[in-house]
Design a protein around this motif. Structure first.
Motif, PDB file in Angstrom:
ATOM      1  N   LEU A 119       7.916  -3.762  -5.005  1.00 21.21           N
ATOM      2  CA  LEU A 119       8.798  -3.176  -6.015  1.00 21.21           C
ATOM      3  C   LEU A 119       8.052  -2.987  -7.343  1.00 21.21           C
ATOM      4  O   LEU A 119       8.219  -1.966  -8.006  1.00 21.21           O
ATOM      5  CB  LEU A 119      10.051  -4.038  -6.200  1.00 21.21           C
ATOM      6  CG  LEU A 119      11.163  -3.438  -7.039  1.00 21.21           C
ATOM      7  CD1 LEU A 119      11.631  -2.083  -6.500  1.00 21.21           C
ATOM      8  CD2 LEU A 119      12.340  -4.403  -7.124  1.00 21.21           C
ATOM      9  N   CYS A 120       7.223  -3.943  -7.715  1.00 24.11           N
ATOM     10  CA  CYS A 120       6.416  -3.780  -8.937  1.00 24.11           C
ATOM     11  C   CYS A 120       5.466  -2.599  -8.794  1.00 24.11           C
ATOM     12  O   CYS A 120       5.280  -1.822  -9.730  1.00 24.11           O
ATOM     13  CB  CYS A 120       5.632  -5.056  -9.240  1.00 24.11           C
ATOM     14  SG  CYS A 120       6.627  -6.373  -9.987  1.00 24.11           S
ATOM     15  N   ALA A 121       4.878  -2.448  -7.614  1.00 19.78           N
ATOM     16  CA  ALA A 121       3.946  -1.335  -7.386  1.00 19.78           C
ATOM     17  C   ALA A 121       4.645   0.006  -7.527  1.00 19.78           C
ATOM     18  O   ALA A 121       4.149   0.908  -8.213  1.00 19.78           O
ATOM     19  CB  ALA A 121       3.325  -1.459  -5.989  1.00 19.78           C
ATOM     20  N   ALA A 122       5.789   0.147  -6.890  1.00 17.78           N
ATOM     21  CA  ALA A 122       6.533   1.412  -6.969  1.00 17.78           C
ATOM     22  C   ALA A 122       7.012   1.673  -8.392  1.00 17.78           C
ATOM     23  O   ALA A 122       6.967   2.806  -8.875  1.00 17.78           O
ATOM     24  CB  ALA A 122       7.708   1.392  -5.995  1.00 17.78           C
ATOM     25  N   ALA A 123       7.454   0.629  -9.088  1.00 21.38           N
ATOM     26  CA  ALA A 123       7.940   0.771 -10.457  1.00 21.38           C
ATOM     27  C   ALA A 123       6.819   1.155 -11.411  1.00 21.38           C
ATOM     28  O   ALA A 123       7.002   1.994 -12.296  1.00 21.38           O
ATOM     29  CB  ALA A 123       8.592  -0.531 -10.922  1.00 21.38           C
ATOM     30  N   CYS A 124       5.657   0.576 -11.211  1.00 19.59           N
ATOM     31  CA  CYS A 124       4.501   0.840 -12.068  1.00 19.59           C
ATOM     32  C   CYS A 124       4.133   2.323 -12.074  1.00 19.59           C
ATOM     33  O   CYS A 124       3.739   2.873 -13.097  1.00 19.59           O
ATOM     34  CB  CYS A 124       3.327  -0.007 -11.576  1.00 19.59           C
ATOM     35  SG  CYS A 124       1.799   0.262 -12.472  1.00 19.59           S
ATOM     36  N   ALA A 139       0.832  -1.210   0.000  1.00 23.96           N
ATOM     37  CA  ALA A 139       0.000   0.000   0.000  1.00 23.96           C
ATOM     38  C   ALA A 139       0.865   1.258   0.000  1.00 23.96           C
ATOM     39  O   ALA A 139       0.596   2.206  -0.742  1.00 23.96           O
ATOM     40  CB  ALA A 139      -0.941  -0.001   1.200  1.00 23.96           C
ATOM     41  N   ALA A 140       1.898   1.276   0.811  1.00 16.65           N
ATOM     42  CA  ALA A 140       2.796   2.443   0.864  1.00 16.65           C
ATOM     43  C   ALA A 140       3.598   2.583  -0.434  1.00 16.65           C
ATOM     44  O   ALA A 140       3.829   3.699  -0.904  1.00 16.65           O
ATOM     45  CB  ALA A 140       3.737   2.322   2.057  1.00 16.65           C
ATOM     46  N   SER A 141       3.991   1.460  -1.031  1.00 18.97           N
ATOM     47  CA  SER A 141       4.785   1.483  -2.258  1.00 18.97           C
ATOM     48  C   SER A 141       3.979   2.008  -3.439  1.00 18.97           C
ATOM     49  O   SER A 141       4.508   2.761  -4.266  1.00 18.97           O
ATOM     50  CB  SER A 141       5.320   0.082  -2.562  1.00 18.97           C
ATOM     51  OG  SER A 141       6.202  -0.334  -1.537  1.00 18.97           O
ATOM     52  N   VAL A 142       2.716   1.630  -3.531  1.00 14.85           N
ATOM     53  CA  VAL A 142       1.842   2.130  -4.598  1.00 14.85           C
ATOM     54  C   VAL A 142       1.751   3.652  -4.526  1.00 14.85           C
ATOM     55  O   VAL A 142       1.755   4.331  -5.549  1.00 14.85           O
ATOM     56  CB  VAL A 142       0.427   1.513  -4.493  1.00 14.85           C
ATOM     57  CG1 VAL A 142      -0.588   2.284  -5.319  1.00 14.85           C
ATOM     58  CG2 VAL A 142       0.436   0.069  -4.918  1.00 14.85           C
ATOM     59  N   VAL A 167       6.906   6.010   4.923  1.00 14.96           N
ATOM     60  CA  VAL A 167       6.163   4.874   5.486  1.00 14.96           C
ATOM     61  C   VAL A 167       6.845   3.567   5.089  1.00 14.96           C
ATOM     62  O   VAL A 167       6.962   2.651   5.911  1.00 14.96           O
ATOM     63  CB  VAL A 167       4.686   4.892   5.042  1.00 14.96           C
ATOM     64  CG1 VAL A 167       3.939   3.677   5.582  1.00 14.96           C
ATOM     65  CG2 VAL A 167       3.999   6.179   5.488  1.00 14.96           C
ATOM     66  N   VAL A 168       7.313   3.475   3.863  1.00 21.19           N
ATOM     67  CA  VAL A 168       8.047   2.287   3.416  1.00 21.19           C
ATOM     68  C   VAL A 168       9.249   2.062   4.326  1.00 21.19           C
ATOM     69  O   VAL A 168       9.502   0.946   4.784  1.00 21.19           O
ATOM     70  CB  VAL A 168       8.475   2.424   1.935  1.00 21.19           C
ATOM     71  CG1 VAL A 168       9.479   1.354   1.538  1.00 21.19           C
ATOM     72  CG2 VAL A 168       7.250   2.370   1.020  1.00 21.19           C
ATOM     73  N   ALA A 169       9.999   3.111   4.626  1.00 22.79           N
ATOM     74  CA  ALA A 169      11.174   2.995   5.499  1.00 22.79           C
ATOM     75  C   ALA A 169      10.784   2.494   6.892  1.00 22.79           C
ATOM     76  O   ALA A 169      11.464   1.628   7.451  1.00 22.79           O
ATOM     77  CB  ALA A 169      11.889   4.339   5.604  1.00 22.79           C
ATOM     78  N   LEU A 190      14.745   2.699  -2.156  1.00 17.92           N
ATOM     79  CA  LEU A 190      14.646   2.221  -0.780  1.00 17.92           C
ATOM     80  C   LEU A 190      14.396   0.706  -0.733  1.00 17.92           C
ATOM     81  O   LEU A 190      15.043  -0.017   0.035  1.00 17.92           O
ATOM     82  CB  LEU A 190      13.517   2.984  -0.079  1.00 17.92           C
ATOM     83  CG  LEU A 190      13.347   2.847   1.406  1.00 17.92           C
ATOM     84  CD1 LEU A 190      14.625   3.193   2.152  1.00 17.92           C
ATOM     85  CD2 LEU A 190      12.235   3.772   1.869  1.00 17.92           C
ATOM     86  N   LEU A 191      13.480   0.228  -1.541  1.00 11.47           N
ATOM     87  CA  LEU A 191      13.188  -1.212  -1.576  1.00 11.47           C
ATOM     88  C   LEU A 191      14.409  -2.004  -2.039  1.00 11.47           C
ATOM     89  O   LEU A 191      14.735  -3.048  -1.451  1.00 11.47           O
ATOM     90  CB  LEU A 191      11.983  -1.483  -2.473  1.00 11.47           C
ATOM     91  CG  LEU A 191      10.637  -1.015  -1.923  1.00 11.47           C
ATOM     92  CD1 LEU A 191       9.581  -0.981  -3.019  1.00 11.47           C
ATOM     93  CD2 LEU A 191      10.190  -1.904  -0.766  1.00 11.47           C
ATOM     94  N   LEU A 192      15.082  -1.513  -3.076  1.00  9.22           N
ATOM     95  CA  LEU A 192      16.285  -2.201  -3.547  1.00  9.22           C
ATOM     96  C   LEU A 192      17.368  -2.220  -2.468  1.00  9.22           C
ATOM     97  O   LEU A 192      18.038  -3.240  -2.265  1.00  9.22           O
ATOM     98  CB  LEU A 192      16.816  -1.534  -4.822  1.00  9.22           C
ATOM     99  CG  LEU A 192      15.971  -1.736  -6.081  1.00  9.22           C
ATOM    100  CD1 LEU A 192      16.473  -0.830  -7.205  1.00  9.22           C
ATOM    101  CD2 LEU A 192      15.953  -3.197  -6.510  1.00  9.22           C
ATOM    102  N   ALA A 193      17.531  -1.119  -1.755  1.00 13.23           N
ATOM    103  CA  ALA A 193      18.532  -1.035  -0.685  1.00 13.23           C
ATOM    104  C   ALA A 193      18.235  -2.014   0.446  1.00 13.23           C
ATOM    105  O   ALA A 193      19.147  -2.413   1.177  1.00 13.23           O
ATOM    106  CB  ALA A 193      18.613   0.389  -0.146  1.00 13.23           C
ATOM    107  N   HIS A 194      16.978  -2.402   0.569  1.00 13.15           N
ATOM    108  CA  HIS A 194      16.582  -3.354   1.614  1.00 13.15           C
ATOM    109  C   HIS A 194      16.409  -4.767   1.073  1.00 13.15           C
ATOM    110  O   HIS A 194      15.765  -5.613   1.689  1.00 13.15           O
ATOM    111  CB  HIS A 194      15.313  -2.880   2.313  1.00 13.15           C
ATOM    112  CG  HIS A 194      15.589  -1.801   3.302  1.00 13.15           C
ATOM    113  ND1 HIS A 194      15.689  -0.479   2.948  1.00 13.15           N
ATOM    114  CD2 HIS A 194      15.820  -1.862   4.635  1.00 13.15           C
ATOM    115  CE1 HIS A 194      15.967   0.232   4.023  1.00 13.15           C
ATOM    116  NE2 HIS A 194      16.062  -0.577   5.052  1.00 13.15           N
ATOM    117  N   GLY A 195      16.966  -5.014  -0.108  1.00 10.54           N
ATOM    118  CA  GLY A 195      17.027  -6.380  -0.617  1.00 10.54           C
ATOM    119  C   GLY A 195      15.909  -6.833  -1.531  1.00 10.54           C
ATOM    120  O   GLY A 195      15.811  -8.030  -1.824  1.00 10.54           O
TER     121      GLY A 195
END
Length: 145
Positions: free
Chosen positions: A83-88, A50-53, A59-61, A97-102
């Motif tokens: 990651l798909c949501a944020a990329a979309c 939800a936060a990534s979209v 909030v993601v952090a 941030l998501l990539l930095a957290h694996g």
């Protein structure tokens, strides 16, 4: 036991709502009260998705720091990975941030049968996000034969 389960569901629903609204203050309070950063709401939506979209990087952090796994798929086949949501939606800061957290840059949604994050970014088109993801994909170690 039943009371604790009801409380958990209520906290989870509230955390997903706070994540959708990008409300870091409420998310922080709910996490302190015991809301799980991984538990989905009744629709299967996870707080991190939800936060990534929304591109709510703060909030993601918070959710990642509280133990949310970056590759947990959300929904019942109608959402996907954070990651798909944020990329979309081209949320480059959230993607970083998501990539930095694996988060896995090649993980396809829909349990491996759907699009990968880079597919979504290129479709957007979101060139900054696509460049970030392409770099993450190319820097991955080669798979063993």
């Amino acid at each position: 036991m039943n009371r604790n389960r009801r409380r958990g569901k209520k906290l989870s629903r509230a955390l997903v709502t706070a994540a959708m609204l990008g409300d870091a203050g409420t998310a922080r309070r709910l996490l302190r009260r015991g809301a799980s950063p991984e538990l989905p709401d009744a629709h299967g939506t996870t707080p991190l998705y939800a936060a990534s979209v929304q591109g709510a990087a703060d909030v993601v952090a918070l959710l990642l720091a509280a133990g949310a796994r970056p590759d947990t798929e959300s929904g019942h086949g109608d959402e996907g990975t954070p990651l798909c949501a944020a990329a979309c939606w081209g949320h480059a800061g959230t993607v970083r941030l998501l990539l930095a957290h694996g988060a896995d840059p090649v993980l396809r949604e829909d349990h491996g049968t759907g699009r990968a994050p880079l597919d979504w970014a290129e479709r957007g088109p979101h060139p900054e996000t696509a460049l970030l993801l392409a770099a993450a994909v190319s820097s991955r170690p080669a798979a063993a034969p």
